[in-house]
Write a protein that holds these residues in place. Structure first.
Motif, mmCIF file in Angstrom:
data_model
loop_
_atom_site.group_PDB
_atom_site.id
_atom_site.type_symbol
_atom_site.label_atom_id
_atom_site.label_comp_id
_atom_site.label_asym_id
_atom_site.label_seq_id
_atom_site.Cartn_x
_atom_site.Cartn_y
_atom_site.Cartn_z
ATOM 1 N N TYR A 1 0.673 14.738 -13.744
ATOM 2 C CA TYR A 1 -0.483 15.476 -14.228
ATOM 3 C C TYR A 1 -0.245 16.975 -14.063
ATOM 4 O O TYR A 1 -0.522 17.749 -14.976
ATOM 5 C CB TYR A 1 -1.744 15.047 -13.474
ATOM 6 C CG TYR A 1 -2.969 15.814 -13.863
ATOM 7 C CD1 TYR A 1 -3.582 15.566 -15.074
ATOM 8 C CD2 TYR A 1 -3.503 16.787 -13.033
ATOM 9 C CE1 TYR A 1 -4.714 16.278 -15.451
ATOM 10 C CE2 TYR A 1 -4.614 17.497 -13.400
ATOM 11 C CZ TYR A 1 -5.229 17.241 -14.610
ATOM 12 O OH TYR A 1 -6.330 17.945 -14.985
ATOM 13 N N SER B 1 0.822 -1.213 0.000
ATOM 14 C CA SER B 1 0.000 0.000 0.000
ATOM 15 C C SER B 1 0.856 1.263 0.000
ATOM 16 O O SER B 1 0.470 2.269 -0.604
ATOM 17 C CB SER B 1 -0.954 0.000 1.192
ATOM 18 O OG SER B 1 -0.240 0.102 2.398
ATOM 19 N N LEU C 1 1.764 10.109 -10.046
ATOM 20 C CA LEU C 1 0.804 10.417 -11.110
ATOM 21 C C LEU C 1 0.252 11.828 -10.965
ATOM 22 O O LEU C 1 0.051 12.528 -11.967
ATOM 23 C CB LEU C 1 -0.323 9.394 -11.108
ATOM 24 C CG LEU C 1 0.055 7.987 -11.568
ATOM 25 C CD1 LEU C 1 -1.124 7.037 -11.385
ATOM 26 C CD2 LEU C 1 0.530 8.001 -13.003
ATOM 27 N N ALA C 2 0.030 12.265 -9.727
ATOM 28 C CA ALA C 2 -0.433 13.631 -9.506
ATOM 29 C C ALA C 2 0.627 14.644 -9.936
ATOM 30 O O ALA C 2 0.305 15.672 -10.545
ATOM 31 C CB ALA C 2 -0.803 13.835 -8.040
ATOM 32 N N LEU D 1 2.849 5.805 -5.999
ATOM 33 C CA LEU D 1 2.403 5.849 -7.385
ATOM 34 C C LEU D 1 1.350 6.932 -7.590
ATOM 35 O O LEU D 1 1.397 7.673 -8.580
ATOM 36 C CB LEU D 1 1.842 4.488 -7.799
ATOM 37 C CG LEU D 1 1.228 4.406 -9.195
ATOM 38 C CD1 LEU D 1 2.303 4.616 -10.257
ATOM 39 C CD2 LEU D 1 0.525 3.090 -9.391
ATOM 40 N N ILE D 2 0.425 7.063 -6.662
ATOM 41 C CA ILE D 2 -0.612 8.089 -6.769
ATOM 42 C C ILE D 2 0.004 9.477 -6.712
ATOM 43 O O ILE D 2 -0.355 10.369 -7.495
ATOM 44 C CB ILE D 2 -1.667 7.891 -5.666
ATOM 45 C CG1 ILE D 2 -2.461 6.618 -5.934
ATOM 46 C CG2 ILE D 2 -2.597 9.094 -5.571
ATOM 47 C CD1 ILE D 2 -3.351 6.192 -4.797
ATOM 48 N N ILE D 3 0.967 9.684 -5.824
ATOM 49 C CA ILE D 3 1.639 10.980 -5.732
ATOM 50 C C ILE D 3 2.406 11.263 -7.016
ATOM 51 O O ILE D 3 2.386 12.389 -7.536
ATOM 52 C CB ILE D 3 2.569 11.014 -4.508
ATOM 53 C CG1 ILE D 3 1.729 11.021 -3.237
ATOM 54 C CG2 ILE D 3 3.481 12.226 -4.544
ATOM 55 C CD1 ILE D 3 2.520 10.798 -1.976
ATOM 56 N N ILE E 1 1.803 1.954 -3.507
ATOM 57 C CA ILE E 1 0.661 2.469 -4.258
ATOM 58 C C ILE E 1 0.446 3.942 -3.953
ATOM 59 O O ILE E 1 0.120 4.725 -4.849
ATOM 60 C CB ILE E 1 -0.586 1.620 -3.966
ATOM 61 C CG1 ILE E 1 -0.393 0.213 -4.541
ATOM 62 C CG2 ILE E 1 -1.845 2.261 -4.536
ATOM 63 C CD1 ILE E 1 -1.438 -0.778 -4.116
ATOM 64 N N TYR E 2 0.643 4.351 -2.703
ATOM 65 C CA TYR E 2 0.542 5.774 -2.361
ATOM 66 C C TYR E 2 1.586 6.580 -3.119
ATOM 67 O O TYR E 2 1.302 7.677 -3.607
ATOM 68 C CB TYR E 2 0.703 5.991 -0.862
ATOM 69 C CG TYR E 2 -0.406 5.426 -0.021
ATOM 70 C CD1 TYR E 2 -1.717 5.409 -0.473
ATOM 71 C CD2 TYR E 2 -0.148 4.903 1.227
ATOM 72 C CE1 TYR E 2 -2.737 4.875 0.291
ATOM 73 C CE2 TYR E 2 -1.159 4.371 2.005
ATOM 74 C CZ TYR E 2 -2.448 4.362 1.527
ATOM 75 O OH TYR E 2 -3.447 3.844 2.296
#
Length: 87
Positions: free
Chosen positions: A81, A67, A77-78, A73-75, A70-71
């Motif tokens: 973006y 997990s 991707l943000a 990865l989210i950061i 995954i956090y």
């Protein structure tokens, strides 16, 4: 002119930040998962009759460790973006 230069620096910082986040953010979980798997294999070798319980506990521990990756990865991707939205 300065605004264009600032936008390019901001894009570069966002992309470098995303790369660093994924690089360091996946290093810890990878080492942790390796240690979890090593200990699970040792215990299954010592106590083969409880291999089902050990395997189940190992899978739960792997999910918890994953997990944090995954956090990251989210950061990342943000940040990517944001980097594409600037300028």
């Amino acid at each position: 002119m300065d605004e264009i230069l600032f936008a390019e620096y901001a894009k570069a910082a966002a992309f470098i930040g995303a790369a660093i986040t994924m690089g360091f953010g996946s290093l810890g979980p990878a080492l942790g998962q390796g240690i979890i798997a090593m200990k699970a294999c040792e215990n299954i070798g010592k106590y083969p009759e409880s291999s089902g319980n050990i395997r189940t506990t190992m899978m739960i521990a792997m999910a918890i460790v994953e997990s944090s990756a995954i956090y990251c990865l989210i950061i990342s991707l943000a940040l990517l973006y944001l980097g594409y939205r600037i300028g």
